[in-house]
Enzyme design. Structure first.
Site, PDB file in Angstrom:
ATOM      1  N   SER A   1      62.148   4.847  49.381  1.00  0.00           N
ATOM      2  CA  SER A   1      62.677   5.611  50.520  1.00  0.00           C
ATOM      3  C   SER A   1      62.174   5.036  51.832  1.00  0.00           C
ATOM      4  O   SER A   1      62.886   5.043  52.846  1.00  0.00           O
ATOM      5  CB  SER A   1      62.271   7.086  50.396  1.00  0.00           C
ATOM      6  OG  SER A   1      62.944   7.710  49.321  1.00  0.00           O
TER       7      SER A   1
ATOM      8  N   GLN B   1      62.703  26.195  40.023  1.00  0.00           N
ATOM      9  CA  GLN B   1      62.129  27.375  40.679  1.00  0.00           C
ATOM     10  C   GLN B   1      62.991  28.611  40.427  1.00  0.00           C
ATOM     11  O   GLN B   1      62.473  29.702  40.184  1.00  0.00           O
ATOM     12  CB  GLN B   1      62.005  27.112  42.183  1.00  0.00           C
ATOM     13  CG  GLN B   1      61.120  28.110  42.919  1.00  0.00           C
ATOM     14  CD  GLN B   1      59.647  27.950  42.549  1.00  0.00           C
ATOM     15  OE1 GLN B   1      59.240  26.911  42.044  1.00  0.00           O
ATOM     16  NE2 GLN B   1      58.851  28.972  42.798  1.00  0.00           N
ATOM     17  N   ILE B   2      64.292  28.451  40.455  1.00  0.00           N
ATOM     18  CA  ILE B   2      65.203  29.573  40.223  1.00  0.00           C
ATOM     19  C   ILE B   2      65.065  30.078  38.785  1.00  0.00           C
ATOM     20  O   ILE B   2      65.127  31.290  38.526  1.00  0.00           O
ATOM     21  CB  ILE B   2      66.649  29.141  40.524  1.00  0.00           C
ATOM     22  CG1 ILE B   2      66.834  28.979  42.048  1.00  0.00           C
ATOM     23  CG2 ILE B   2      67.661  30.147  39.972  1.00  0.00           C
ATOM     24  CD1 ILE B   2      68.136  28.328  42.447  1.00  0.00           C
TER      25      ILE B   2
ATOM     26  N   GLY C   1      56.308  -6.101  45.229  1.00  0.00           N
ATOM     27  CA  GLY C   1      57.342  -5.133  44.882  1.00  0.00           C
ATOM     28  C   GLY C   1      58.454  -5.174  45.911  1.00  0.00           C
ATOM     29  O   GLY C   1      59.413  -5.929  45.789  1.00  0.00           O
ATOM     30  N   SER C   2      58.293  -4.392  46.967  1.00  0.00           N
ATOM     31  CA  SER C   2      59.304  -4.375  48.024  1.00  0.00           C
ATOM     32  C   SER C   2      59.366  -5.701  48.775  1.00  0.00           C
ATOM     33  O   SER C   2      60.412  -6.081  49.301  1.00  0.00           O
ATOM     34  CB  SER C   2      59.014  -3.227  48.997  1.00  0.00           C
ATOM     35  OG  SER C   2      59.068  -1.981  48.339  1.00  0.00           O
TER      36      SER C   2
ATOM     37  N   ARG D   1      71.059  36.249  35.163  1.00  0.00           N
ATOM     38  CA  ARG D   1      69.692  36.754  34.987  1.00  0.00           C
ATOM     39  C   ARG D   1      69.520  38.033  35.805  1.00  0.00           C
ATOM     40  O   ARG D   1      69.713  38.030  37.029  1.00  0.00           O
ATOM     41  CB  ARG D   1      68.695  35.695  35.437  1.00  0.00           C
ATOM     42  CG  ARG D   1      67.238  36.116  35.488  1.00  0.00           C
ATOM     43  CD  ARG D   1      66.661  36.362  34.121  1.00  0.00           C
ATOM     44  NE  ARG D   1      65.212  36.471  34.192  1.00  0.00           N
ATOM     45  CZ  ARG D   1      64.448  36.878  33.186  1.00  0.00           C
ATOM     46  NH1 ARG D   1      65.009  37.210  32.024  1.00  0.00           N
ATOM     47  NH2 ARG D   1      63.140  36.935  33.316  1.00  0.00           N
TER      48      ARG D   1
ATOM     49  N   GLY E   1      62.358  29.862  37.007  1.00  0.00           N
ATOM     50  CA  GLY E   1      60.999  30.280  36.694  1.00  0.00           C
ATOM     51  C   GLY E   1      60.454  29.439  35.544  1.00  0.00           C
ATOM     52  O   GLY E   1      60.802  28.272  35.373  1.00  0.00           O
TER      53      GLY E   1
ATOM     54  N   PRO F   1      53.744  -7.981  39.818  1.00  0.00           N
ATOM     55  CA  PRO F   1      52.613  -7.079  40.023  1.00  0.00           C
ATOM     56  C   PRO F   1      52.111  -7.048  41.466  1.00  0.00           C
ATOM     57  O   PRO F   1      51.679  -6.009  41.955  1.00  0.00           O
ATOM     58  CB  PRO F   1      51.545  -7.654  39.073  1.00  0.00           C
ATOM     59  CG  PRO F   1      52.343  -8.289  37.971  1.00  0.00           C
ATOM     60  CD  PRO F   1      53.552  -8.859  38.648  1.00  0.00           C
TER      61      PRO F   1
ATOM     62  N   GLU G   1      65.121   0.122  43.272  1.00  0.00           N
ATOM     63  CA  GLU G   1      66.210  -0.342  44.153  1.00  0.00           C
ATOM     64  C   GLU G   1      65.880  -0.110  45.637  1.00  0.00           C
ATOM     65  O   GLU G   1      66.760   0.129  46.455  1.00  0.00           O
ATOM     66  CB  GLU G   1      67.541   0.332  43.801  1.00  0.00           C
ATOM     67  CG  GLU G   1      68.097  -0.076  42.457  1.00  0.00           C
ATOM     68  CD  GLU G   1      68.437  -1.547  42.370  1.00  0.00           C
ATOM     69  OE1 GLU G   1      68.698  -2.161  43.421  1.00  0.00           O
ATOM     70  OE2 GLU G   1      68.439  -2.088  41.256  1.00  0.00           O
TER      71      GLU G   1
END
Length: 388
Positions: free
Chosen positions: A371, A341-342, A131-132, A273, A344, A128, A368
């Site tokens: 970033s 997004q494509i 972490g990293s 579409r 919708g 807790p 793991e």
């Protein structure tokens, strides 16, 4: 440089992809809606995975696994990554390679039952408050007066500990004085389920990877004999660094598979579409998205596979693996978002796997190594030659 796959690699890819589509996809809807992977499904699919030679494929052949080299293993992971995480990780398990660092007795007791599908392992590092920063862990192991060890503390975010037959626990076991201040020693231990003082509790509800559980593990004066140490006392980090280095590439490889699945849906939708009398893919607003997605996917794939190839050659650096993991996980986030997004509004509906892939993508930039940690590793490697 040869970019082609060998005959063996093509067979691995084709076999794994077919297995995923036939044996894992049909169970996804149930797991996603219930948030639970039934044991009946696990046993059924696990038996088929063992029969297909896909179980424990990462483990060396001398211990009963398929003995895949790192590059081929990553191709295999990519195909498994297309499916719900709980399904492929639990039913087509890949025991932790760190088990190979055990003594002959430990390999017989812990590794081989995992390879045979009789049990699962789990790694307990994260706490807790740590972490990293694993050196900041508070859970301790002290040597008993009559020999052996006594473990105390709490771990959390421990994947699939609820089904594991044993825990590989990393504990602070002392300190060394260094010019930069005290530095904790770390020791790794095998702790059997049912050991007095060991408690495994349900963890947190997670937006990503439904059915794939995390747990909280508590150690309350857990007493272990000396033979339960994995590796050497106080050398747990060395064991982890030697045997767990490629796990970042595994994360990246599964991201490639999910990105390809999302992308395939996006391309098909854009081609079929119709809006304003033509396929929406012909509009630059959509077509350019597809082009950007394709480029990012290719770049991430090349980085993952190059890092895997270098790992087999013994030339991969921490920065190589950090860069590959960073690129693949951030690529998946972009591809999943653009695929929705494509589509919708339809992209957010449960009838398609896109909303799941979008949710699942979020954790990949955290576990793991976040970033930010990957960027730290990369930047440190760039500056080190200059003494900075």
């Amino acid at each position: 440089m040869d970019f082609g796959l060998t005959e063996e690699q093509r067979l691995v890819v084709e076999t794994t992809r077919s297995f995923v589509e036939k044996e894992l996809y049909p169970h996804e809807a149930e797991v996603e809606r219930s948030g639970h992977l039934r044991r009946e499904i696990v046993e059924e699919v696990k038996a088929k995975a063992i029969a297909a030679g896909l179980y424990a494929a990462n483990i060396p052949a001398e211990h009963g696994g398929a003995g895949l080299d790192t590059l081929t293993w990553l191709l295999y992971e990519k195909e498994l990554g297309r499916a719900n995480y709980a399904l492929h990780w639990t039913c087509v398990a890949r025991p932790s390679n760190i088990l190979c660092a055990g003594t002959p007795d430990q390999i017989e007791r812990y590794l081989k039952p995992c390879v045979r599908g009789e049990t699962w392992d789990c790694l307990a590092m994260t706490e807790p408050g740590a972490g990293s920063d694993l050196r900041g862990m508070k859970a301790t192991a002290r040597q008993g007066k009559r020999g052996g060890w006594v473990l105390n503390g709490t771990k959390h975010f421990i994947s699939h500990a609820d089904i594991a037959g044993f825990v590989i626990a990393f504990m602070a076991s002392g300190e060394d004085d260094t010019p930069r201040g005290p530095r904790k020693r770390i020791t790794a231990f095998f702790v059997d389920r049912g050991t007095p003082g060991l408690t495994i509790r349900d963890g947190y509800r997670n937006v990503s990877h439904r059915g794939y559980t995390n747990s909280i593990i508590e150690f309350d004066d857990v007493r272990l004999p000396a033979e339960q140490v994995l590796g050497e006392p106080h050398r747990g980090f060395e064991v982890a660094n030697r045997w767990l280095g490629a796990t970042r590439l595994q994360v990246g490889a599964t991201c490639l598979g999910r990105a390809e699945r999302a992308f395939a849906h996006a391309v098909e939708w854009a081609a079929t579409r119709q809006q304003f009398g033509q396929p929406i893919g012909r509009f630059q607003g959509i077509g350019f998205k597809l082009a950007d997605m394709a480029v990012e996917m290719k770049a991430a794939e090349l980085m993952i596979l190059e890092a895997g190839w270098k790992y087999d050659q013994g030339t991969a650096t921490d920065a190589d693996m950090a860069a590959a993991k960073l690129k693949a996980t951030e690529m998946l986030a972009m591809v999943a978002d653009e695929a929705i997004q494509i589509h919708g509004g339809m992209g957010l509906m449960e009838e398609l796997p896109l909303e799941r892939i979008w949710r699942d993508a979020r954790v990949e930039r955290i576990w793991e190594g976040t970033s930010e940690i990957q960027r730290h590793i990369i930047s440190r490697a760039l500056l080190r030659p200059f003494g900075a």
